[in-house]
Design an enzyme around this catalytic site. Structure first.
Site, short mmCIF file in Angstrom:
data_model
loop_
_atom_site.label_atom_id
_atom_site.label_comp_id
_atom_site.label_asym_id
_atom_site.label_seq_id
_atom_site.Cartn_x
_atom_site.Cartn_y
_atom_site.Cartn_z
N GLY A 1 48.55 33.90 39.06
CA GLY A 1 49.05 32.52 39.18
C GLY A 1 47.94 31.54 39.48
N GLY B 1 43.94 38.73 41.91
CA GLY B 1 44.24 37.30 42.07
C GLY B 1 43.77 36.71 43.38
N ASP C 1 44.99 46.02 31.97
CA ASP C 1 44.59 45.00 32.95
C ASP C 1 44.31 45.67 34.30
OD1 ASP C 1 44.59 42.01 33.83
OD2 ASP C 1 45.99 42.96 35.21
N ILE D 1 44.05 37.85 46.45
CA ILE D 1 43.65 38.74 47.55
C ILE D 1 42.12 38.82 47.59
CG2 ILE D 1 43.75 41.10 48.45
CD1 ILE D 1 46.38 41.51 47.00
N ARG E 1 41.99 16.77 23.90
CA ARG E 1 43.01 15.73 24.06
C ARG E 1 44.27 16.18 24.79
NH1 ARG E 1 40.35 14.59 19.66
NH2 ARG E 1 39.24 12.62 19.76
N LYS F 1 40.57 46.01 36.42
CA LYS F 1 40.39 45.68 37.85
C LYS F 1 39.93 46.92 38.63
CE LYS F 1 43.90 42.09 37.43
NZ LYS F 1 45.34 41.82 37.44
N1 HSE Z 1 48.29 39.46 34.05
C1 HSE Z 1 47.88 39.77 35.38
C2 HSE Z 1 49.05 40.27 36.19
C3 HSE Z 1 47.26 38.61 36.12
O1 HSE Z 1 50.18 40.31 35.70
O2 HSE Z 1 48.84 40.66 37.32
C4 HSE Z 1 45.86 38.34 35.69
O3 HSE Z 1 45.06 39.45 35.90
#
Ligand code: HSE
Length: 439
Positions: A304, A136, A203, A138, A49, A207
């Site tokens: 983003g 992101g 994070d 790129i 919702r 990657k």
């Molecule tokens: N939290 C990540 C950053 C974005 O700050 O680059 C998503 O991987």
């Protein structure tokens, strides 16, 4: 035009919402580029919702993402849920077993289970695309998996976390503390409410593990990544770096060495006049060294809704066009077992900051310890007291900040020397050590 490509989308947060807006705003162009209509036929989200800025009135809602993943109507399962285990993993596995193509932004899932999921995708003739999981907007997965396939890659490195880069940039520009800038980043929505994954370097490590597999054709091995975050960086470090001609960045670095692969994430001093030193704010940067192409560098938005949706869309269009590439650029059975290089053998220069009890002989004893461990110093200075916010040491004695820069040496030597300095009792806190990369 060929048949419609029917998507099932799980997760309508920042990225999922961005993808829906992109599909809505640019429908005709995307359909033309894909040579077939692309349509979201069903979605799954935590709340049915919740008020959203996109029109989902004609789209079926499926409460269970795993059921959506195997829905007979869909061709592609778009996983934007996140998390290395749990429902995201169950749903991706179910989709692949059902022969559905998968597009995901889930770096944690692939960093932990990449090789197994790639094998599952191949077994069932499905694509497993993950452009949005690394840096992101790129398009670095595409660059390595397609554009650089003629090369032997020796190194891949970069700024892979926008939150950390934003914090370090603001600390440097405004002379503010880590805690202060982090609070502001959270208030402005750059950092998560629980920022541990970003600021702790995890994070970036997720990657990096994916870039390593793509670049070196090895099985993903997240546990082999050495990880340090940016929590210990102080304004004194940033000021000292500036004086020495460096800027501090959180880098992920993966190297292919004779003894194996080295993957590390840590704050790094990089020369101010390099391109990477000038990547500021939430931007990301990925550099790839190939033997035929030379050095390639990509810079762009690392996070983003818009940039990440752009990456998801490119994976979807690839599938619409009929291309199924091996997940990591080579068949899963040909991915080599991961062989870890010895991190402690890493060579380079080091910046060291010590909080030293201000008494005669301390400075000389520290220099002596470095010499005993075969470390040659480029410089050693006692910083002026204003650079040091708490001049009184743990035991109430005056302390001073000593900054050393070493010539090229080994990590093992530096660690042993610092352990000896701590044991000698001249320092008030754990020494700060930041690696210097000449790049
Ligand atoms: N939290 C990540 C950053 C974005 O700050 O680059 C998503 O991987």
């Amino acid at each position: 035009m060929a048949d419609r490509l029917k998507l099932g989308l799980a997760g309508i947060g920042t990225v999922g919402g961005g993808l829906l807006r992109l599909l809505e705003a640019r429908e005709a162009v995307l359909d033309a580029r894909a040579s077939r209509p692309i349509e979201v036929v069903a979605v799954s989200a935590r709340s049915r919702r919740k008020k959203r800025s996109v029109d989902l009135s004609g789209v079926r809602f499926v409460a269970d993402p795993v059921a959506l993943a195997t829905d007979p109507e869909i061709d592609v399962f778009v996983e934007l849920i996140g998390g290395e285990e749990g429902v995201a993993k169950d749903a991706v596995e179910a989709a692949l077993r059902a022969g559905k193509h998968v597009v995901t932004a889930n770096k944690a899932l692939l960093a932990h289970h990449g090789a197994a999921l790639a094998a599952l995708a191949e077994k069932h003739g499905a694509a497993l695309n993950f452009e949005a999981a690394v840096a992101g907007g790129i398009p670095v997965v595409k660059v390595i998996r397609e554009g650089l396939q003629g090369n032997d890659i020796t190194r891949v490195y970069g700024i892979l976390n926008g939150t950390c880069n934003y914090i370090l940039t603001r600390m440097e520009r405004d002379g503010r503390s880590f805690a202060d800038v982090l609070k502001e980043a959270q208030e402005q929505g750059y950092a998560e409410a629980d920022p541990t994954f970003d600021i702790g370097g995890f994070d970036t490590a997720h990657k990096l593990a994916l870039l390593t597999s793509l670049a070196f054709s090895t099985r993903t091995k997240f546990d082999a990544v050495y990880v340090e975050g940016i929590e210990t960086i102080t304004p004194a470090d940033i000021e000292a770096a500036d004086d020495l001609g460096y800027r501090i960045k959180l880098l992920g670095v993966a190297l292919r060495t004779d003894s194996g692969i080295e993957q590390r994430v840590h704050p790094t001093m990089v020369p101010k006049d390099t391109a990477i030193a000038n990547v500021d704010g939430v931007s990301n940067c990925v550099a790839i060294d190939g033997d035929y192409v030379g050095d390639v560098m990509l810079i762009g938005p690392g996070a983003g809704g818009g940039p990440t949706a752009s990456a998801v869309m490119s994976d979807i269009i690839d599938i619409a066009r009929g291309g199924i590439l091996p997940t990591f650029g080579i068949k899963a059975k040909h991915l080599r077992p991961y062989k870890k290089a010895q991190m402690r053998a890493h060579e380079g220069g080091y910046y060291i900051r010590l909080s030293v009890y201000d008494r005669s002989g301390a400075f000389a004893a520290i220099a002596q310890r470095m010499a005993t461990h075969g470390i040659s110093l480029e410089s050693i200075v006692q910083r002026r007291p204003e650079a040091d916010p708490g001049r009184k040491g743990r035991r109430g004695r005056d302390k001073a900040t000593v900054v050393m820069v070493t010539h090229e040496t080994t990590e093992a030597a530096v660690r042993k020397a610092l352990a000896a300095i701590e044991r000698d009792g001249h320092v008030d806190a754990k020494p700060q050590m930041i690696r210097i990369e000449k790049l």
